[in-house]
Design an enzyme around this catalytic site. Structure first.
Site, short mmCIF file in Angstrom:
data_model
loop_
_atom_site.label_atom_id
_atom_site.label_comp_id
_atom_site.label_asym_id
_atom_site.label_seq_id
_atom_site.Cartn_x
_atom_site.Cartn_y
_atom_site.Cartn_z
N HIS A 185 4.56 -9.04 -17.02
CA HIS A 185 5.92 -8.83 -16.53
C HIS A 185 6.00 -9.45 -15.13
O HIS A 185 5.01 -9.53 -14.41
CB HIS A 185 6.18 -7.32 -16.47
CG HIS A 185 7.58 -6.91 -16.16
ND1 HIS A 185 8.08 -6.93 -14.87
CD2 HIS A 185 8.57 -6.42 -16.94
CE1 HIS A 185 9.32 -6.48 -14.88
NE2 HIS A 185 9.65 -6.18 -16.13
N CYS A 211 11.99 -10.15 -18.47
CA CYS A 211 11.23 -10.28 -17.22
C CYS A 211 9.82 -10.80 -17.49
O CYS A 211 8.85 -10.37 -16.87
CB CYS A 211 11.19 -8.97 -16.46
SG CYS A 211 12.79 -8.42 -15.84
N LYS A 235 9.88 5.52 -18.61
CA LYS A 235 9.53 4.98 -19.93
C LYS A 235 8.84 6.02 -20.81
O LYS A 235 8.57 5.77 -21.98
CB LYS A 235 8.65 3.74 -19.78
CG LYS A 235 9.37 2.57 -19.10
CD LYS A 235 8.49 1.34 -19.02
CE LYS A 235 9.08 0.26 -18.13
NZ LYS A 235 10.29 -0.36 -18.70
N GLN A 263 4.03 0.03 -20.02
CA GLN A 263 4.37 0.01 -21.44
C GLN A 263 3.36 0.78 -22.29
O GLN A 263 3.58 0.97 -23.49
CB GLN A 263 4.45 -1.44 -21.94
CG GLN A 263 5.58 -2.23 -21.34
CD GLN A 263 6.96 -1.72 -21.75
OE1 GLN A 263 7.13 -1.22 -22.86
NE2 GLN A 263 7.93 -1.83 -20.86
N ASP A 266 -1.50 -2.49 -15.22
CA ASP A 266 -0.10 -2.13 -15.32
C ASP A 266 0.08 -1.37 -16.63
O ASP A 266 0.08 -1.95 -17.70
CB ASP A 266 0.75 -3.40 -15.28
CG ASP A 266 2.22 -3.16 -15.60
OD1 ASP A 266 2.60 -2.00 -15.86
OD2 ASP A 266 2.99 -4.14 -15.61
#
Length: 404
Positions: free
Chosen positions: A121, A362, A224, A201, A198
Site C-alpha cells: 500500500h 492505493c 478494519k 489487512q 503492516d
C-alpha cells in the site's frame, strides 16, 4: 459453525437500504462495519466517563485512565506482546509506519538499504521513500510474479549487511495475497536488519502472534477489525522502541520540562504525545473482545468459504479476469472485465445496492505491474453471505449488458 443471521443482526448497517436496495457491503478491505456493542461502547464512554487520562486525580479521569489501560492490556494479550508498554496507541497504520520511518532517520546513513515489496500500500512505500531522501539510503523492492506472489529468490539476492530494515505487508490489500512473513522476518534478522509488518489487512482475518513471528514492529488499524476509525496500534519490541526518538513533542510524553532541557517519559508514553483518541482506544478493546467471541477460526472458515464460492461464481462471467491468484489468499477478489473500465462497473452495481471498491486501491505499483488502471475489488467479511455474492453476480451481469 457460525450462525450468520445472528452475527448479521449484530451489525445495524447491514439492514440499511442503498438506492432502494438492501445493502450488500463488499468493501471490507477499506473498512469493516461495526457491531452494535462497539457503537454502544462509544456512546457509553462519552455518557459515563468522558475525561482526559493520565492527568487527573478526580474520579472520571481515573475511570477513563483505567479503561484505556485495560484496553491496552487486551491488545497486548491479543497479539501476544511480551509487555504492555510495547503496545502504542496511534491514529492508525499510516501513523505507526511514519513513526518508525521517522525514528530510523537517526539510524541510517548514506548507502544503507531499506527493502519494501512490490505488493505494498502507498502507506508502506511513501514514508520509506521520504526516509531514503533524508538519509540518502537506497530503497530496494522485492518483485512479484504474475500470480501476485513475492519472488522469494529475488528477496534473498537483495539482502545484505547494508539492509537496515525490511518492511512488508502481512496481507495485500489489493490482491489478498498472504505473504510468507515468518520467512521474510527470519531472513532479514540473519543479516541484522529490523522488520516492520503492516498488518492492516491481516488483523480482520487472523490473530498475529508477534513473539512467534519475531517481528520488530507490527502495525494495524482498528477500523478494519470492527473498531472505530482514528485508532490504531504500533507494536514494537522494547529494545527497538527505546532506540527510537519521540515522533512528536507535547503533553504526557515528558518526564520533566525546563527551558534548558526536556527529558522524556518511559514507554509507551514517550510516543503518545497529547490527548489521544481515548474513546477509540477503549472501544478498540471492545471490538477485539467481540471478534474473539466470534472466534478467529470461525472467521477464517467462513471467509475462506466465501472466497472459494465468490471465485467460482465470478469466473462464470465471460470476459472476467481475476487479478491476483496467489496460492495463499484471504477473502479479497480483484477483477476486471474485458473492454469495460472498473469505475463504470462499480458505479452501476452501486445503484443496485452493491458496495465494491474500484481503482488502484492505493497500490499503484501493483496496477503498473499488470498494466491496468485499476480493478474492481470485492472484499468479504465473516458477516457476508453466499446470497450476497449471488446478488453481486447478477448486478455485474446487468452492468456488463448495459456497458457492452
Amino acid at each position: 459453525m457460525l450462525d450468520i443471521q445472528k452475527i448479521r443482526a449484530d451489525f445495524p448497517i447491514l439492514s440499511e437500504k442503498v438506492n432502494g436496495k438492501t445493502l450488500v457491503y463488499f468493501d471490507n478491505g477499506a473498512t469493516s462495519q461495526k457491531p452494535q456493542v462497539v457503537i454502544d461502547a462509544i456512546s457509553k464512554y462519552y455518557q459515563e466517563i468522558n475525561a482526559n487520562i493520565h492527568r487527573g486525580v478526580h474520579t472520571l479521569s481515573q475511570l477513563a485512565t483505567d479503561a484505556y489501560e485495560i484496553s491496552r492490556g487486551k491488545i497486548q494479550n491479543h497479539i501476544n506482546a511480551k509487555f504492555s508498554h510495547e503496545v502504542l496507541f496511534t491514529s492508525g497504520t499510516t501513523f505507526g509506519i511514519n513513526l518508525v520511518a521517522n525514528g530510523f532517520t537517526s539510524l541510517l546513513k548514506e548507502g544503507d538499504e531499506v527493502i519494501v515489496s512490490a505488493l505494498e500500500h502507498h502507506s508502506n512505500i511513501v514514508p520509506w521513500q521520504m526516509l531514503c531522501e533524508r538519509t540518502r539510503a537506497v530503497l530496494k523492492v522485492i518483485p512479484m510474479n504474475e500470480k501476485g506472489e513475492l519472488i522469494m529468490e529475488e528477496y534473498d539476492k537483495l539482502l545484505s549487511d547494508r539492509t537496515k530494515i525490511v518492511t512488508v505487508n502481512h496481507i495485500s490489500n489489493a490482491l489478498g495475497t498472504v505473504n510468507p512473513i515468518k520467512e521474510i522476518i527470519s531472513k532479514a534478522h540473519a543479516v541484522g536488519a529490523a522488520v516492520l509488518i503492516d498488518g492492516a489487512q491481516a488483523v480482520p482475518h487472523l490473530r498475529p502472534d508477534v513473539q512467534a513471528l519475531d517481528c520488530d514492529f507490527y502495525v494495524f488499524s482498528g477500523h478494519k477489525m470492527c473498531g472505530p476509525t482514528g485508532i490504531g496500534i504500533l507494536y514494537g519490541k522494547e529494545d527497538w522502541l527505546n532506540k527510537l526518538p519521540p515522533y512528536q513533542g507535547g503533553g504526557d510524553m515528558i518526564k520533566e520540562v525546563t527551558f534548558e532541557k526536556t527529558t522524556y517519559a518511559g514507554l509507551p508514553f514517550k510516543f503518545e504525545a497529547g490527548t489521544p483518541n481515548i474513546a477509540g482506544g477503549i472501544v478498540l478493546g471492545t471490538a477485539i473482545d467481540y471478534m474473539n467471541e466470534v472466534g478467529f477460526e470461525n472467521i477464517q472458515a467462513q471467509e475462506l468459504e466465501l472466497l472459494e464460492y465468490g471465485t467460482k461464481r465470478l469466473i462464470e462471467i465471460e470476459g472476467l479476469n481475476i487479478v491476483g491468484t496467489a496460492e495463499n489468499k484471504t477473502s479479497v477478489i480483484s477483477f476486471n472485465i474485458k473492454g469495460i473500465h472498473p469505475y463504470d462497473i462499480g458505479t452501476i452495481v452501486d445503484k443496485l445496492g452493491i458496495a465494491v471498491r474500484t481503482g488502484h486501491h492505493c497500490a499503484q505499483p501493483i496496477m503498473n505491474h499488470f498494466n491496468i488502471p485499476g480493478t474492481i475489488r470485492a472484499s468479504f467479511a465473516f458477516y457476508n453471505t453466499k446470497e450476497e455474492i449471488d446478488a453481486m453476480i447478477e448486478a455485474i451481469k446487468k452492468a456488463v449488458m448495459m456497458l457492452s
